[in-house]
Design an enzyme around this catalytic site. Structure first.
Site, PDB file in Angstrom:
ATOM      1  N   LYS A  46       0.836  -0.922   0.122  1.00  0.00           N
ATOM      2  CA  LYS A  46       0.323  -0.539   0.133  1.00  0.00           C
ATOM      3  C   LYS A  46       1.469   1.224   0.154  1.00  0.00           C
ATOM      4  CE  LYS A  46      -3.233  -0.702  -0.838  1.00  0.00           C
ATOM      5  NZ  LYS A  46      -3.776  -1.445  -1.949  1.00  0.00           N
ATOM      6  N   SER A  47       2.038   1.671  -0.851  1.00  0.00           N
ATOM      7  CA  SER A  47       2.983   2.277  -0.990  1.00  0.00           C
ATOM      8  C   SER A  47       3.648   2.806  -2.389  1.00  0.00           C
ATOM      9  CB  SER A  47       4.126   1.933   0.309  1.00  0.00           C
ATOM     10  OG  SER A  47       4.168   1.217   1.234  1.00  0.00           O
ATOM     11  N   THR A  49       2.943   1.023  -4.865  1.00  0.00           N
ATOM     12  CA  THR A  49       3.339  -0.386  -6.043  1.00  0.00           C
ATOM     13  C   THR A  49       2.831  -0.524  -7.342  1.00  0.00           C
ATOM     14  OG1 THR A  49       2.987  -1.683  -4.063  1.00  0.00           O
ATOM     15  CG2 THR A  49       3.480  -2.958  -5.764  1.00  0.00           C
ATOM     16  N   ILE A  50       1.929  -0.699  -7.743  1.00  0.00           N
ATOM     17  CA  ILE A  50       0.416  -0.402  -8.780  1.00  0.00           C
ATOM     18  C   ILE A  50       1.306   0.716  -9.752  1.00  0.00           C
ATOM     19  CG2 ILE A  50      -1.275  -0.524  -9.866  1.00  0.00           C
ATOM     20  CD1 ILE A  50      -2.522  -2.192  -6.901  1.00  0.00           C
ATOM     21  N   HIS A 101       7.241  -7.358  -2.371  1.00  0.00           N
ATOM     22  CA  HIS A 101       7.586  -6.725  -1.655  1.00  0.00           C
ATOM     23  C   HIS A 101       8.742  -6.741  -0.256  1.00  0.00           C
ATOM     24  CE1 HIS A 101       3.756  -4.508  -2.371  1.00  0.00           C
ATOM     25  NE2 HIS A 101       2.946  -5.686  -1.729  1.00  0.00           N
ATOM     26  N   SER A 131      -4.813   3.094   4.620  1.00  0.00           N
ATOM     27  CA  SER A 131      -4.908   2.580   2.804  1.00  0.00           C
ATOM     28  C   SER A 131      -4.846   0.921   2.689  1.00  0.00           C
ATOM     29  CB  SER A 131      -4.085   2.933   2.074  1.00  0.00           C
ATOM     30  OG  SER A 131      -4.279   2.037   0.893  1.00  0.00           O
ATOM     31  N   THR A 221      -0.764   9.147 -14.248  1.00  0.00           N
ATOM     32  CA  THR A 221      -1.893  10.491 -13.276  1.00  0.00           C
ATOM     33  C   THR A 221      -2.163   9.146 -12.656  1.00  0.00           C
ATOM     34  OG1 THR A 221      -3.509  10.501 -14.867  1.00  0.00           O
ATOM     35  CG2 THR A 221      -1.157  12.354 -14.468  1.00  0.00           C
ATOM     36  N   PHE A 222      -2.795   9.358 -11.298  1.00  0.00           N
ATOM     37  CA  PHE A 222      -3.586   8.260 -10.418  1.00  0.00           C
ATOM     38  C   PHE A 222      -5.503   8.625 -10.885  1.00  0.00           C
ATOM     39  CE2 PHE A 222      -6.515   6.968  -7.103  1.00  0.00           C
ATOM     40  CZ  PHE A 222      -5.484   5.858  -6.391  1.00  0.00           C
ATOM     41  N   GLN A 223      -6.070   9.318 -11.539  1.00  0.00           N
ATOM     42  CA  GLN A 223      -7.886   9.332 -11.892  1.00  0.00           C
ATOM     43  C   GLN A 223      -6.666   8.233 -13.329  1.00  0.00           C
ATOM     44  OE1 GLN A 223      -8.789   9.985  -9.032  1.00  0.00           O
ATOM     45  NE2 GLN A 223     -10.770  10.790 -11.093  1.00  0.00           N
ATOM     46  N   MET A 225      -5.478   6.252 -14.683  1.00  0.00           N
ATOM     47  CA  MET A 225      -5.230   4.795 -13.546  1.00  0.00           C
ATOM     48  C   MET A 225      -6.574   4.444 -12.930  1.00  0.00           C
ATOM     49  SD  MET A 225      -1.624   4.170 -12.418  1.00  0.00           S
ATOM     50  CE  MET A 225      -1.605   2.754 -11.938  1.00  0.00           C
TER      51      MET A 225
END
Length: 293
Positions: A46-47, A49-50, A101, A131, A221-223, A225
């Protein structure tokens, strides 16, 4: 090896996701053959990764950048320790990108030859905690927790996949001279994606044109993705992991400082106290709030 509960398996002092881990693979891990041009993305869960898998896939694969290849991010940069598709990693063409991880002491010995590169992405642990809490309540392969207070105890005690956050980041940082490694924070990616992408390219010695860098930044960008099924692990959740409820996704909010919406003053003070005692003299900087400079 220790069976902690139905969700975790402990191997050499580190907690793996039981549903996905294969002990025979873990036992052979240190002898896994490393190539000089391998690239490893290492994170605590949850840092980011994806997000990092997506960025590296866009940097390395033209077909990913211009959408001519329909290959999901998890297949571009598979997890070393969770080979859920039983891929033959030795047959992957170079350069290979792996995601992991793993703590520093369980990675393949060949990484200490310092030719292969490691990108370690870290995130402020309060946001990691929140998260992880939501994520664990969403996927069926992790133990659900009724309250954040209860989860906070598990997280601080390391009774989660990835064990203790403090040990993971300190272990990697304190042994950084054994590896060819670059540390980059999730918050840096969030605040200035373009300069972070340029930093990553320079570390990887990948020269991209201005246009290509633009394409990487735009698609990472996060959106973008979040709504891209190839980047958002849709297939994995539906077919490999399973979700407890329909709404939800691997990429939830992707913000900085979401912990402020969840932690009580008391929980936050408790966290700060433990953070201070565990992270004394630790030089990496953490950004706790979106407005911090």
């Amino acid at each position: 090896m220790d069976n902690m509960n139905e969700y975790l398996i402990n191997f050499k002092g580190y907690n793996f996701e039981k549903a996905l881990a294969n002990i025979e693979d873990l036992e052979k891990m240190e002898d896994f053959e490393i190539r000089d041009d391998d690239v490893f993305i290492i994170t605590y869960p949850k840092s980011g990764t994806i997000w990092t898998q997506q960025i590296l896939s866009l940097i390395y694969y033209e077909g990913h950048r211009n959408n001519t290849e329909n290959i999901s991010t998890i297949d571009r940069a598979p997890f070393l320790e969770y080979n859920i598709y039983n891929l033959d990693y030795a047959k992957m063409s170079s350069p290979r990108i792996f995601t992991s991880h793993l703590p520093y002491y369980l990675v393949p010995k060949g990484l200490k030859e310092k030719k292969a590169k490691i990108l370690y992405i870290y995130r402020n642990p309060k946001d990691v905690l929140i998260s992880f809490f939501h994520f664990s309540n969403w996927v069926v392969t992790l133990e659900a927790t009724d309250t954040i207070d209860h989860y906070l105890e598990k997280f601080l005690d390391g009774k989660v996949v990835g064990s203790r956050w403090f040990d993971h980041i300190r272990g990697w940082y304190e042994h950084r001279h054994d590896f060819n490694i670059m540390f980059l924070s999730y918050e840096d990616l969030k605040k200035d994606l373009r300069s972070s992408v340029l930093k990553i390219c320079s570390f990887l010695k990948k020269e991209l044109s201005e246009e290509d860098v633009d394409a990487v930044v735009r698609q990472a960008t996060f959106q973008n993705m979040k709504y891209d099924p190839l980047a958002n692990y849709h297939y994995i959740v539906n077919n490999k992991v399973g979700a407890r409820k329909k709404d939800g996704c691997f990429l939830r909010k992707g913000t900085i400082g979401d912990w402020k919406n969840h932690l009580t003053v008391e929980q936050n003070e408790r966290f700060d106290m433990i953070f201070k005692s565990n992270m004394k003299n630790f030089p990496l900087k953490f950004i706790w709030d979106i407005n911090e400079q």
